[in-house]
Write a protein that holds these residues in place. Sequence first.
Motif, PDB file in Angstrom:
ATOM      1  N   ALA A   1       2.942  20.231   0.681  1.00  0.00           N
ATOM      2  CA  ALA A   1       2.141  19.839   1.850  1.00  0.00           C
ATOM      3  C   ALA A   1       1.407  18.530   1.578  1.00  0.00           C
ATOM      4  O   ALA A   1       1.313  17.654   2.453  1.00  0.00           O
ATOM      5  CB  ALA A   1       1.157  20.950   2.203  1.00  0.00           C
ATOM      6  N   GLY A   2       0.867  18.374   0.366  1.00  0.00           N
ATOM      7  CA  GLY A   2       0.178  17.131   0.023  1.00  0.00           C
ATOM      8  C   GLY A   2       1.115  15.938   0.012  1.00  0.00           C
ATOM      9  O   GLY A   2       0.783  14.865   0.526  1.00  0.00           O
ATOM     10  N   TYR A   3       2.312  16.120  -0.559  1.00  0.00           N
ATOM     11  CA  TYR A   3       3.282  15.024  -0.583  1.00  0.00           C
ATOM     12  C   TYR A   3       3.748  14.672   0.827  1.00  0.00           C
ATOM     13  O   TYR A   3       3.931  13.492   1.152  1.00  0.00           O
ATOM     14  CB  TYR A   3       4.485  15.401  -1.456  1.00  0.00           C
ATOM     15  N   ARG A   4       3.946  15.692   1.651  1.00  0.00           N
ATOM     16  CA  ARG A   4       4.361  15.425   3.048  1.00  0.00           C
ATOM     17  C   ARG A   4       3.321  14.566   3.764  1.00  0.00           C
ATOM     18  O   ARG A   4       3.664  13.628   4.499  1.00  0.00           O
ATOM     19  CB  ARG A   4       4.570  16.744   3.788  1.00  0.00           C
ATOM     20  N   ALA A   5       2.050  14.895   3.565  1.00  0.00           N
ATOM     21  CA  ALA A   5       0.983  14.139   4.228  1.00  0.00           C
ATOM     22  C   ALA A   5       0.997  12.681   3.763  1.00  0.00           C
ATOM     23  O   ALA A   5       0.835  11.744   4.569  1.00  0.00           O
ATOM     24  CB  ALA A   5      -0.370  14.778   3.929  1.00  0.00           C
ATOM     25  N   ALA A   6       1.202  12.454   2.449  1.00  0.00           N
ATOM     26  CA  ALA A   6       1.225  11.087   1.923  1.00  0.00           C
ATOM     27  C   ALA A   6       2.382  10.295   2.520  1.00  0.00           C
ATOM     28  O   ALA A   6       2.217   9.125   2.905  1.00  0.00           O
ATOM     29  CB  ALA A   6       1.332  11.120   0.400  1.00  0.00           C
TER      30      ALA A   6
ATOM     31  N   SER B   1       0.813  -1.219   0.000  1.00  0.00           N
ATOM     32  CA  SER B   1       0.000   0.000   0.000  1.00  0.00           C
ATOM     33  C   SER B   1       0.843   1.265   0.000  1.00  0.00           C
ATOM     34  O   SER B   1       0.370   2.329  -0.410  1.00  0.00           O
ATOM     35  CB  SER B   1      -0.947   0.002   1.215  1.00  0.00           C
ATOM     36  N   VAL B   2       2.089   1.177   0.446  1.00  0.00           N
ATOM     37  CA  VAL B   2       2.964   2.352   0.416  1.00  0.00           C
ATOM     38  C   VAL B   2       4.046   2.235  -0.657  1.00  0.00           C
ATOM     39  O   VAL B   2       4.660   3.236  -1.042  1.00  0.00           O
ATOM     40  CB  VAL B   2       3.626   2.590   1.793  1.00  0.00           C
ATOM     41  N   TRP B   3       4.282   1.030  -1.153  1.00  0.00           N
ATOM     42  CA  TRP B   3       5.346   0.783  -2.134  1.00  0.00           C
ATOM     43  C   TRP B   3       5.087   1.554  -3.429  1.00  0.00           C
ATOM     44  O   TRP B   3       5.900   2.357  -3.889  1.00  0.00           O
ATOM     45  CB  TRP B   3       5.425  -0.710  -2.409  1.00  0.00           C
ATOM     46  N   ILE B   4       3.921   1.306  -4.050  1.00  0.00           N
ATOM     47  CA  ILE B   4       3.618   1.937  -5.332  1.00  0.00           C
ATOM     48  C   ILE B   4       3.463   3.439  -5.170  1.00  0.00           C
ATOM     49  O   ILE B   4       3.893   4.220  -6.020  1.00  0.00           O
ATOM     50  CB  ILE B   4       2.360   1.290  -5.942  1.00  0.00           C
ATOM     51  N   ALA B   5       2.859   3.862  -4.060  1.00  0.00           N
ATOM     52  CA  ALA B   5       2.683   5.296  -3.827  1.00  0.00           C
ATOM     53  C   ALA B   5       4.022   6.012  -3.710  1.00  0.00           C
ATOM     54  O   ALA B   5       4.162   7.169  -4.140  1.00  0.00           O
ATOM     55  CB  ALA B   5       1.852   5.516  -2.562  1.00  0.00           C
ATOM     56  N   LEU B   6       5.021   5.360  -3.142  1.00  0.00           N
ATOM     57  CA  LEU B   6       6.342   5.975  -3.015  1.00  0.00           C
ATOM     58  C   LEU B   6       6.895   6.352  -4.382  1.00  0.00           C
ATOM     59  O   LEU B   6       7.356   7.484  -4.596  1.00  0.00           O
ATOM     60  CB  LEU B   6       7.297   5.004  -2.318  1.00  0.00           C
ATOM     61  N   PHE B   7       6.821   5.417  -5.333  1.00  0.00           N
ATOM     62  CA  PHE B   7       7.360   5.675  -6.663  1.00  0.00           C
ATOM     63  C   PHE B   7       6.446   6.558  -7.506  1.00  0.00           C
ATOM     64  O   PHE B   7       6.802   6.940  -8.620  1.00  0.00           O
ATOM     65  CB  PHE B   7       7.631   4.347  -7.381  1.00  0.00           C
ATOM     66  N   PHE B   8       5.259   6.873  -6.986  1.00  0.00           N
ATOM     67  CA  PHE B   8       4.369   7.837  -7.634  1.00  0.00           C
ATOM     68  C   PHE B   8       4.659   9.257  -7.147  1.00  0.00           C
ATOM     69  O   PHE B   8       4.809  10.186  -7.942  1.00  0.00           O
ATOM     70  CB  PHE B   8       2.912   7.461  -7.345  1.00  0.00           C
ATOM     71  N   PHE B   9       4.755   9.441  -5.838  1.00  0.00           N
ATOM     72  CA  PHE B   9       4.894  10.779  -5.275  1.00  0.00           C
ATOM     73  C   PHE B   9       6.318  11.326  -5.363  1.00  0.00           C
ATOM     74  O   PHE B   9       6.511  12.523  -5.577  1.00  0.00           O
ATOM     75  CB  PHE B   9       4.445  10.791  -3.804  1.00  0.00           C
ATOM     76  N   LEU B  10       7.309  10.463  -5.187  1.00  0.00           N
ATOM     77  CA  LEU B  10       8.683  10.953  -5.161  1.00  0.00           C
ATOM     78  C   LEU B  10       9.090  11.598  -6.492  1.00  0.00           C
ATOM     79  O   LEU B  10       9.637  12.718  -6.499  1.00  0.00           O
ATOM     80  CB  LEU B  10       9.630   9.820  -4.771  1.00  0.00           C
ATOM     81  N   PRO B  11       8.831  10.964  -7.650  1.00  0.00           N
ATOM     82  CA  PRO B  11       9.161  11.644  -8.910  1.00  0.00           C
ATOM     83  C   PRO B  11       8.370  12.926  -9.132  1.00  0.00           C
ATOM     84  O   PRO B  11       8.881  13.889  -9.717  1.00  0.00           O
ATOM     85  CB  PRO B  11       8.817  10.598  -9.977  1.00  0.00           C
ATOM     86  N   LEU B  12       7.103  12.940  -8.673  1.00  0.00           N
ATOM     87  CA  LEU B  12       6.317  14.159  -8.825  1.00  0.00           C
ATOM     88  C   LEU B  12       6.917  15.302  -8.013  1.00  0.00           C
ATOM     89  O   LEU B  12       6.963  16.456  -8.478  1.00  0.00           O
ATOM     90  CB  LEU B  12       4.868  13.917  -8.393  1.00  0.00           C
ATOM     91  N   TYR B  13       7.365  15.024  -6.799  1.00  0.00           N
ATOM     92  CA  TYR B  13       8.003  16.058  -5.985  1.00  0.00           C
ATOM     93  C   TYR B  13       9.265  16.571  -6.675  1.00  0.00           C
ATOM     94  O   TYR B  13       9.515  17.785  -6.732  1.00  0.00           O
ATOM     95  CB  TYR B  13       8.323  15.501  -4.598  1.00  0.00           C
TER      96      TYR B  13
END
Length: 506
Positions: A452-457, A295-307
């Motif tokens: 702020a949104g990425y920090r919350a995720a 549940s956090v694996w795929i989200a990590l590789f989604f949010f980190l490149p966006l940041y």
Amino acid sequence: MNVAPAPKTPAPGRSRSPGAALAALAGAQFTVMVATSIVNVALPQIRAGTGLSDGAVTWVVNAYGLAFGALLPAGGRAADLLGRRRVLTVGLALFAAGSLAAGLATAPGPLIAARAVQGLAAAAIAPAALALAMAQFPGGTGRGRALGVWGAVSGAGGAGGVLLGGVLTQAWGWPWIFHSVALGSALVLAAAAVLVPADSGPVTGRQPAGAAGGFDLAGTVTVTLALTCLVWGLTTARGAGWDDGPVLAALGAAAVLLTAFVVIERRRPDALIPPRLFTTGRVASGNLLMALLGSVWIALFFFLPLYQQQVLGSGPLATGAGQLPLAAANMIGATLAPRLARRLGATATTTAALLTEALGLLWLSRIDAGGGYLTDILGPSLLVGLGLGIAFVQLTGLAVDGVPPGDAGLAGGLVNTTRQVGGAIGLAVLTTLAGSVTGHAAARGHLEALTAGYRAAFAVSAAVLAVTALLTVLLARCTGRTTTDATAAPGARVRPDGRAARTGHA
């Protein structure tokens, strides 16, 4: 006259060169994992090139992950019934075709449909490849090393996909991220045809009581529709709100369909996910923990490149290159996992790995809109990669530990299902959370609001892994055994601290 002994014939399904077969099978797993993350860096370019809306862009990721996760049990069952090598080769051919179609797409509909075809093919590849790999190494330290390789290529595929996506997007444009996957699939298919031994159709050997030879179409359709409704509802809630009629209808339909799926599975002798499987070995606890990790694996590789791209202003190539330390740490962790489990005990190793990854995500929750790669990303990436590599190896071993040969493909498909479905649900929830936080912080400026949104995720992801670590300890105490040490010799006793007990003479 002395007669030379006849050369030993490998057991059915085993190669004369297990290492070469493992390399080809690991290549199949790497290709599947690359396709999960290779789109992440290119999402802004894909959105511009195909006309995707902000809300629909997550479906470039979720269409693949959802089809992959929902159909994995069916893929695993098909591998057990039809022959694992046959299902693997058909899956690789379909994967190449779906990848080529995605690269040729010029509109949202065909692109998302092609991604779903990729996910369908991946659902055939992953369980068949894992079952074939485990057949090459039935137990002992060889299996531990094989699981280490599996964990390393899985993690490297996730991070390497981001790097490859950045390089190809910047050099030739986003369609080449899909064309490259098509080419890679074709090469892996050729390697598997040469190096992976043929099996004799349906898997033979000791079948568990209650096993049947049919295919559960009703269960497959029901669970696929249920998960589609669930993820669609969670994703749509980001823009429409949680009180939106279609969102509530989708979530309600998901609940009804999941209930129907449970009823179907309890009554069918050829159930897609037979209840007996959860009484085998430590399958239930392994899949629960893997779902939370996913549940956090795929989200990590989604949010980190966006940041990196939207806040720090990095280009696709620099963003992809920034994932290399994470990939390296992941491979190191996966390689060390069996050795650490033998020395520290499997439960202690898994718990420490989850907490290490949680610490890295907590560190990422302190990213700044005016930050930089060295100050905000490098250090946490090393912790996340190391913890992820170790945890993945241990939980994969746990979820297939003690499963009879006739259910090996099913068990391999199930653990991949829980990771992928957990990832799809986690991504839907975390993107909704991040979007909500960003909307409330809009007055602080665009970059500040995004950050702020990425920090919350990242903060919520850290909390999920902390809970997962606690559950690892609690489940070990409840069962009287621990997270698997995949390197223990066959038949070895396992002590409550997770270490293999000594047998025979010292």
